[in-house]
Design an enzyme around this catalytic site. Structure first.
Site: not given
Ligand code: TYD
Length: 132
Positions: A49
């Site tokens: 992302h």
């Molecule tokens: P995501 O940002 O997609 O993780 P990565 O980039 O490591 O693959 O986040 C994973 C899940 O966690 C998603 O459901 C959103 C949640 N999340 C939060 O609730 N708070 C946060 O600060 C972050 C970074 C993610």
């Protein structure tokens, strides 16, 4: 490409090492959120992302991990493998994390609280926005 690898000063003696991060001190933003990722499988790819408006400082305080960064024009891969080194990235960079060592802990300091509207999770949409 708009990213920076920052080496932080290590304060230590024979009993151990210490690294200190201060919002608006030795990093350019106030920290509103900290999160960390651990227990990643070695073949995992995370991230995938970009953010519209977010500054982040990413550490691997334990283990190592690879970051592929893409600004819509070029792609770079950097590996974090020292506890006192961090990757500083801002908005409009597509990021993918992979190559996790078995013990890897990724710790992220962020300039804003979590906001799903700040995410661009579709690569084609990302290219559209950065090429505007
Ligand atoms: P995501 O940002 O997609 O993780 P990565 O980039 O490591 O693959 O986040 C994973 C899940 O966690 C998603 O459901 C959103 C949640 N999340 C939060 O609730 N708070 C946060 O600060 C972050 C970074 C993610």
């Amino acid at each position: 490409m708009n990213y920076e690898l920052i080496d932080f000063n290590v304060m230590g003696d024979e009993t151990g090492s210490l690294v200190a991060i201060e919002g608006l001190g030795n990093i350019p933003f106030e920290v509103k959120r900290v999160y960390y990722i651990y227990g990643t499988t070695s073949n995992a790819v995370r991230g995938r992302h970009a953010h519209r408006n977010l500054q982040q400082l990413i550490f691997c305080p334990v283990g190592s991990c690879e970051f592929t960064l893409d600004d819509g024009a070029e792609r770079r891969t950097v590996r974090l493998q020292r506890p006192n080194q961090a990757l500083y990235i801002t908005s409009n960079i597509w990021r993918e994390f992979s190559g996790f060592s078995h013990d890897c802990v990724v710790m992220v300091l962020a300039s804003e609280v979590y906001n799903e509207d700040d995410y661009i999770r579709d690569y084609e949409e990302f290219l559209k926005e950065v090429r505007k």
